[in-house]
Design an enzyme around this catalytic site. Structure first.
Site, PDB file in Angstrom:
ATOM      1  N   VAL A  99      80.038  22.395  68.627  1.00  0.00           N
ATOM      2  CA  VAL A  99      79.155  21.312  68.184  1.00  0.00           C
ATOM      3  C   VAL A  99      79.890  20.422  67.188  1.00  0.00           C
ATOM      4  O   VAL A  99      79.896  19.191  67.301  1.00  0.00           O
ATOM      5  CB  VAL A  99      77.861  21.867  67.565  1.00  0.00           C
ATOM      6  CG1 VAL A  99      76.938  20.715  67.139  1.00  0.00           C
ATOM      7  CG2 VAL A  99      77.148  22.774  68.558  1.00  0.00           C
ATOM      8  N   TYR A 100      80.527  21.041  66.217  1.00  0.00           N
ATOM      9  CA  TYR A 100      81.294  20.273  65.223  1.00  0.00           C
ATOM     10  C   TYR A 100      82.417  19.500  65.891  1.00  0.00           C
ATOM     11  O   TYR A 100      82.599  18.303  65.651  1.00  0.00           O
ATOM     12  CB  TYR A 100      81.859  21.227  64.170  1.00  0.00           C
ATOM     13  CG  TYR A 100      82.651  20.546  63.085  1.00  0.00           C
ATOM     14  CD1 TYR A 100      82.017  19.828  62.084  1.00  0.00           C
ATOM     15  CD2 TYR A 100      84.047  20.623  63.065  1.00  0.00           C
ATOM     16  CE1 TYR A 100      82.742  19.198  61.081  1.00  0.00           C
ATOM     17  CE2 TYR A 100      84.778  20.007  62.070  1.00  0.00           C
ATOM     18  CZ  TYR A 100      84.123  19.284  61.085  1.00  0.00           C
ATOM     19  OH  TYR A 100      84.847  18.656  60.105  1.00  0.00           O
ATOM     20  N   SER A 101      83.182  20.170  66.737  1.00  0.00           N
ATOM     21  CA  SER A 101      84.291  19.511  67.414  1.00  0.00           C
ATOM     22  C   SER A 101      83.782  18.352  68.266  1.00  0.00           C
ATOM     23  O   SER A 101      84.369  17.265  68.280  1.00  0.00           O
ATOM     24  CB  SER A 101      85.039  20.524  68.287  1.00  0.00           C
ATOM     25  OG  SER A 101      86.247  19.987  68.783  1.00  0.00           O
TER      26      SER A 101
ATOM     27  N   SER B 236      81.147  16.523  67.715  1.00  0.00           N
ATOM     28  CA  SER B 236      80.766  15.409  66.840  1.00  0.00           C
ATOM     29  C   SER B 236      81.990  14.638  66.363  1.00  0.00           C
ATOM     30  O   SER B 236      81.956  13.408  66.236  1.00  0.00           O
ATOM     31  CB  SER B 236      79.952  15.930  65.646  1.00  0.00           C
ATOM     32  OG  SER B 236      80.756  16.585  64.677  1.00  0.00           O
ATOM     33  N   LYS B 237      83.080  15.331  66.113  1.00  0.00           N
ATOM     34  CA  LYS B 237      84.276  14.665  65.613  1.00  0.00           C
ATOM     35  C   LYS B 237      85.041  13.944  66.729  1.00  0.00           C
ATOM     36  O   LYS B 237      85.695  12.932  66.475  1.00  0.00           O
ATOM     37  CB  LYS B 237      85.177  15.674  64.888  1.00  0.00           C
ATOM     38  CG  LYS B 237      84.552  16.209  63.591  1.00  0.00           C
ATOM     39  CD  LYS B 237      84.168  15.090  62.631  1.00  0.00           C
ATOM     40  CE  LYS B 237      83.637  15.611  61.314  1.00  0.00           C
ATOM     41  NZ  LYS B 237      83.282  14.529  60.372  1.00  0.00           N
TER      42      LYS B 237
END
Length: 242
Positions: A152-154, A156-157
């Site tokens: 999820v974080y990856s 978003s980035k």
């Protein structure tokens, strides 16, 4: 103390801690007026009291649509202009996708992606009218490599990498430089959700960097002559292997 940014006004979201605070203090030390943006009212008050009138507190909750929309107008009312916008606020979700919740996913994407887009959208008319400005976004090495323990974080980035580089092309002819800084793991509260074993190994192996080391990269980007744009700076701990 220096004066490389004397006369400049910078606004930094997520400025009460971590990379945001380190960058704010570095810019203040170089003569800038800094609007520190955060939702933590008490932390902002302490920071402003510590640094004096050149440090302006701006209480904004980027996850609240009305507060987010009011941020740039309120900064302009307090500081008169924005020369530098550093969209730094963000959150983190680690672990398998099945282990998180839809609400947590919404919160992350709203903060890491939507708020950045809205903040940049709000600043463009002001910077375009002046024919000058710098927009820096805190991205991540996770925006360049698919990190299996943080989908999820990856994700978003990766979205932010695309957004920043498209906006760089849109705004370059208006005198506005747009770039991103992409750190590896930074010692901060953002890593609280890291798997404990990954965090332990990173600390033991020296695979973490300090917020001040990312702030150094941001100041390097901002201090280049106007004919130079640093489109992205990846800052990694020397022992971080990805």
């Amino acid at each position: 103390m220096g004066d490389r940014f004397a006369g400049k006004v910078a606004a930094i979201t997520g400025g009460a801690s971590g990379i945001g605070l380190a960058t704010a203090e570095a810019l203040l030390a170089e003569g800038a007026t800094v609007v520190v943006v955060d939702r933590d009212r008490a932390a902002l008050a302490a920071i402003a009291d510590r640094h004096g009138p050149s440090c302006i507190a701006q209480v904004t909750d980027l996850l609240d649509p009305a507060s987010c929309d009011a941020m740039v107008p309120e900064i302009l009312e307090k500081a008169g202009r924005i020369d530098i916008l550093h969209c730094n606020a963000g959150s983190y979700i680690g672990g398998d996708l099945a282990e998180t919740t839809p609400a947590a996913i919404d919160r992350m994407l709203n903060l890491n992606v939507n708020a950045v887009m809205k903040n940049v959208h709000a600043a463009i008319p002001h910077m375009s009218a002046r024919g000058s400005g710098d927009i820096i976004v805190t991205c991540s090495v996770a925006g360049h490599s698919a990190i299996p323990w943080e989908p999820v974080y990856s994700g978003s980035k990766w979205a932010i990498t695309c957004f920043v580089q498209t906006m760089r092309r849109q705004l370059m002819k208006q005198g506005i430089r747009v770039g991103q800084v992409s750190p590896g793991p930074v010692i901060s509260a953002l890593l609280a959700d890291w798997p404990e074993e990954n965090l332990r190994k990173a600390k033991e192996n020296g695979a973490l960097i300090e917020p001040s080391e990312v702030a150094d990269a941001v100041l390097f980007m901002l201090s280049r002559p106007r004919n130079v744009t640093i489109r992205d700076m990846i800052v990694l701990p020397s022992n971080f292997d990805i």
